[in-house]
Design an enzyme around this catalytic site. Structure first.
Site, PDB file in Angstrom:
ATOM      1  CG  LEU A  42      -2.301  -0.633   0.986  1.00 21.78           C
ATOM      2  CD1 LEU A  42      -2.161  -2.102   0.656  1.00 21.78           C
ATOM      3  CD2 LEU A  42      -3.183  -0.439   2.192  1.00 21.78           C
ATOM      4  CB  ALA A  43       3.592   2.481  -0.989  1.00 19.22           C
ATOM      5  CD  GLU A  44      -1.848   5.066  -2.272  1.00 23.90           C
ATOM      6  OE1 GLU A  44      -1.000   5.423  -1.432  1.00 23.90           O
ATOM      7  OE2 GLU A  44      -2.857   4.394  -1.970  1.00 23.90           O
ATOM      8  CD  GLN A  97      -8.267   0.203  -3.104  1.00 25.51           C
ATOM      9  OE1 GLN A  97      -8.230   0.655  -1.965  1.00 25.51           O
ATOM     10  NE2 GLN A  97      -7.946  -1.036  -3.393  1.00 25.51           N
ATOM     11  CG  PHE A  98     -11.428   5.063  -3.912  1.00 21.79           C
ATOM     12  CD1 PHE A  98     -12.740   5.318  -4.294  1.00 21.79           C
ATOM     13  CD2 PHE A  98     -11.145   3.847  -3.299  1.00 21.79           C
ATOM     14  CE1 PHE A  98     -13.741   4.383  -4.072  1.00 21.79           C
ATOM     15  CE2 PHE A  98     -12.147   2.907  -3.078  1.00 21.79           C
ATOM     16  CZ  PHE A  98     -13.440   3.171  -3.465  1.00 21.79           C
ATOM     17  CG  ASP A  99     -11.706  10.003  -6.437  1.00 23.18           C
ATOM     18  OD1 ASP A  99     -11.645  10.048  -5.194  1.00 23.18           O
ATOM     19  OD2 ASP A  99     -12.735   9.650  -7.052  1.00 23.18           O
ATOM     20  CG  PHE A 139      -6.945   6.408  -1.959  1.00 18.67           C
ATOM     21  CD1 PHE A 139      -7.591   7.287  -1.091  1.00 18.67           C
ATOM     22  CD2 PHE A 139      -7.359   5.082  -1.991  1.00 18.67           C
ATOM     23  CE1 PHE A 139      -8.645   6.855  -0.291  1.00 18.67           C
ATOM     24  CE2 PHE A 139      -8.403   4.642  -1.185  1.00 18.67           C
ATOM     25  CZ  PHE A 139      -9.052   5.523  -0.333  1.00 18.67           C
ATOM     26  CE1 TYR A 196      -5.231  15.195  -5.290  1.00 21.21           C
ATOM     27  CE2 TYR A 196      -6.426  14.115  -3.513  1.00 21.21           C
ATOM     28  CZ  TYR A 196      -6.428  14.849  -4.677  1.00 21.21           C
ATOM     29  OH  TYR A 196      -7.613  15.236  -5.244  1.00 21.21           O
ATOM     30  N   PRO A 197      -0.575  10.999  -2.663  1.00 15.75           N
ATOM     31  CG  PRO A 197      -0.904   9.434  -0.968  1.00 15.75           C
ATOM     32  CD  PRO A 197      -1.633  10.186  -2.054  1.00 15.75           C
ATOM     33  CG  HIS A 233     -13.629   6.640  -0.676  1.00 18.55           C
ATOM     34  ND1 HIS A 233     -13.187   7.129   0.529  1.00 18.55           N
ATOM     35  CD2 HIS A 233     -13.213   5.350  -0.729  1.00 18.55           C
ATOM     36  CE1 HIS A 233     -12.539   6.174   1.178  1.00 18.55           C
ATOM     37  NE2 HIS A 233     -12.543   5.089   0.433  1.00 18.55           N
TER      38      HIS A 233
END
Lengths: 428, 336
Positions: free
Chosen positions: B58-60, B82-84, B86, B88-89, B129
């Site tokens: 789990l690391a965008e 996974q979602f809009d 998410f 930003y990272p 989300h």
């Protein structure tokens, strides 16, 4: 280590010929020396040094010994575990390493001079880090791929990057200097730590391809605080990719000492990710080479990533725009000058009777030639064209940008003489 | 032609890409065993293996950063955020690296990365989300940004995006995932509408209504409703958000003389502003009225019980159409 003997070591700066240390009559300690002794204690090779911040309470660290094969005094010390990894490095190879170290220092000094003379916009000196770069880079195969920061210009030199190409980006003549695929090294990364993820992905690709090459990523002690580096360690461990994390702990991230980044030795962080680590004297070209070979061998055999902390020191400023006298003690620099990566090899060569006048002249000539080539290449670099600003943003036509490009060409043409218009734009 | 859902159409397009090009590799959180939280990648790991459909930690930022490394190595990564909210990272890796590497390396290194992003609201989700972050990316040179509004385009454009040598952000309107439509899986990508082109969905003469992604359906509904009142709306599905196919929009506005742009994202600095400004520059003398934007508000995406007020509805779009036409509307009597 006994403080007095360390002071003696400093007196016996390896720049002097072997044996001269004992002949040198060290004066009794003056108050200046006492202050320096303190600095030594705070910047010893535990890598937790840096006088810019107070010692944090409970600052931990296993105090793991550095892997060292050549002492600062130029003595070849045996190491049962790592000697076998450099047993092929005979006199000739040692001389060759010395040549590279010297050439790279000369490149660095010359580039700094070019910046001072207004020929480069900026330069990030690597003074003091030559052994970390040469020792690791010369352990690589051509098909290994390097992802580095902006300070690994010595690595670039070892990869075979053209001298002029190294300077292009710092002169502002191009967005980068070389085609990464010709030397299997990405161009310098400026975002701290970002390249470690690229290296991890590249290594995933190597793994998928079933190749036995490796990816190597260079970054500094400051980068180990970045999320990207930590994420790279997670991914590299999860997928067990063929990757070497090469951390040049040069003790300073611009003005911030390494102790601000980590309360443990940098190498010890790796174990939390399940990645084996090596902690090596980064000013010892032979030890660095041995450690890198160990890591590469593990990678090639499917053993996954390795983390190397090369403990070295940034003897110069962060870049030519920086002034380290504002944040660090001059004594610290002196301490590290005594551990100079080049002097110790010179002393070793002398001890072995290899430092003949003929060889010294050869090394001087090569350094001179490299400096001349660098300067000539820098000054003779072709200037980019006005319309180059639009090139390579996309690999296929893009209606937004094509329109802007068309309009700017018309604007320039409206002057009648596009060259004249360009120079006027530049003058604004 | 096969009847299938939007999500299924993307799945089918991904499958086709995996089959056709061994360098295509899918990466993301929960995309393998689970098949994605929206099941868009269902069954793909089972059929293509764990090395081609990769469940990542789990690391965008790392998902994008490692995709870059794979692209360096000659791969064509398709990554799922996974979602809009998410994304930003991973913003730095997208904006500072993915978008710039072709430029930085003077064309030596290509970045054929497709970044799939379920986006938009209307599904009653908690915070993060339901966002519409497209303008951050349309503002970033070096990226191509597309979105799709129907299963056929979803199927076709995902494959075109994967084939693109430039990086593409592929925004998926998540509230339309379960909408069904006819899909021609035998479509020839070479003769299909190119990825960068807008499409006129309904021809009209009075107003040009520009929409994209989830609001295309709403815009069509608005056109149908307006027709009952004798107003002829030309609906354009923008499809490509960077670059926008201004030639198509301009041709329409030259005909209708009026422009309404709608999107879920907040108004200020949004894509609607860009479309309005560009069209004004290009055909000011053909405009009969100022361009109108009907958008989400400049608020953080609101909690679900009030999200319907934030999202442009058919009625709010028609109110904008009335404004463009100078008919009585909610702002009648207000200056500017």
């Amino acid at each position: 280590m006994n403080i007095v003997s360390r002071v003696t070591n400093i007196r016996g700066n390896g720049a002097r010929a072997a044996g001269s240390r004992r002949d040198h009559k060290s004066p009794t300690l003056r108050s200046h020396d006492v202050k320096r002794v303190r600095a030594i204690v705070s910047t010893d090779e535990t890598g937790k040094g840096g006088s810019g911040a107070g010692a944090p309470a409970g600052s931990a660290g296993t105090g793991r010994n550095l892997i060292q094969l050549i002492t600062p005094d130029g003595e070849r010390v045996s190491h049962p575990e790592f000697d076998p990894w450099v047993k092929d490095i005979g006199d000739e190879q040692l001389c060759s390493l010395y040549e590279d170290l010297t050439a790279i220092r000369r490149i660095d000094v010359e580039a700094t001079a070019l910046q001072r003379q207004g020929e480069l916009g900026l330069w990030p000196p690597l003074l003091g880090q030559e052994a970390a770069q040469v020792g690791s880079a010369r352990a690589l195969r051509h098909d290994d791929f390097v992802f580095s920061s902006y300070r690994e210009n010595g690595v670039a030199y070892c990869r075979g990057v053209d001298l002029t190409d190294i300077l292009k980006v710092w002169r502002g003549n191009a967005s980068s200097g070389w085609d990464p695929y010709t030397v299997n090294m990405a161009t310098p990364q400026i975002i701290i730590g970002a390249q470690t993820l690229h290296a991890t992905g590249y290594a995933m690709g190597i793994q998928n391809d079933g190749a036995d090459s490796a990816a190597v990523t260079y970054f500094g002690d400051g980068a180990t605080s970045e999320g990207d580096v930590n994420e790279a360690l997670v991914f590299a461990a999860s997928f067990q990719v063929p990757l070497v994390f090469f951390c040049s702990n040069n003790h300073w991230a611009i003005s911030e000492p390494v102790r601000l980044q980590s309360h443990v030795q940098i190498a010890d962080r790796a174990s939390g990710f399940g990645i084996p680590s090596l902690r090596v004297d980064g000013n010892d070209v032979l030890a660095v080479m041995a450690a890198t070979r160990v890591a590469l061998d593990r990678a090639r055999r499917g053993g996954g990533p390795t983390f190397i902390e090369a403990v070295t020191y940034r003897m110069g400023p962060h870049t030519t725009a920086d002034d380290p006298t504002r944040y660090r003690d001059a004594n610290e620099l002196e301490d590290w000058a005594a551990k100079d990566p080049i002097d110790r090899v010179k002393t070793l060569l002398d001890r072995k009777g290899l430092l003949t006048e003929q060889f010294r002249q050869h090394v001087r000539d090569r350094a001179d030639a490299v400096a001349r080539e660098l300067r000539a290449g820098c000054i003779g670099m072709p200037e980019p064209e006005a319309m180059d600003v639009f090139k390579h943003v996309y690999s296929a036509p893009n209606s937004w940008l094509d329109r802007q490009e068309d309009h700017y060409a018309r604007y320039l043409a409206s002057f009648g003489d596009p060259a004249g218009a360009t120079s006027q734009e530049g003058a604004r | 032609m096969t009847q299938m859902t939007f999500a299924r159409a993307i799945n089918s397009g991904l499958r086709k890409s995996l089959e056709n090009d061994p360098k295509v590799i899918l990466m993301g959180e929960d995309i393998g065993t689970l098949g994605g939280v929206f099941r868009v990648t269902a069954g793909l790991q089972k059929d293509f293996g764990k090395h081609r459909v990769v469940d990542t930690p789990l690391a965008e930022s790392a998902i994008i950063g490692t995709a870059i490394g794979l692209a360096y190595r000659g791969y064509r990564p398709v990554v799922e955020i996974q979602f809009d909210g998410f994304i930003y990272p991973a913003f730095d890796q997208i904006v500072s690296q993915v978008a710039k590497l072709h430029y930085r390396t003077q064309g030596a290194v290509k970045m054929p990365i497709t970044i799939r992003v379920p986006f938009g609201g209307g599904i009653g989700s908690p915070e993060h989300h339901s966002e519409s972050p497209e303008a951050y990316f349309t503002h970033t040179s070096g990226l191509r940004v597309v979105t799709v509004s129907n299963p056929q385009d979803a199927y076709t454009v995902i494959q075109q995006a994967i084939q693109s040598d430039d990086p593409v952000l592929y925004f998926e309107p998540k509230r339309r995932y379960h909408d069904k439509g006819e899909v021609d899986e035998g479509i020839d990508l070479r003769t299909a509408t190119p990825m960068g082109e807008a499409r006129v969905l309904t021809e009209g003469t009075d107003v040009t209504l520009v929409a994209y992604g989830p609001l295309v359906k709403t815009a069509r509904d608005a056109a149908t409703a307006a027709a009952d009142e004798g107003i002829s709306i030309e609906v354009i599905d923008l499809r490509s958000l960077a670059p926008v196919d201004y030639a198509t929009v301009e041709a329409s506005v030259r005909k209708t003389g009026r422009l309404v742009v709608t999107h879920e994202a907040g108004q200020s600095g949004g894509l609607g502003a860009e479309v309005a400004a560009s069209i004004t520059e290009r055909c000011f003398y053909h405009l009969e009225a100022a361009p109108v934007r009907v958008t989400g508000f400049d608020v953080p995406y609101p909690y679900s019980k009030v999200e319907m007020h934030h999202l442009p509805s058919m009625d709010r779009i028609l109110d904008g159409v009335d404004r463009a036409l100078g008919r009585p509307n909610s702002l009648s009597g207000l200056e500017g």
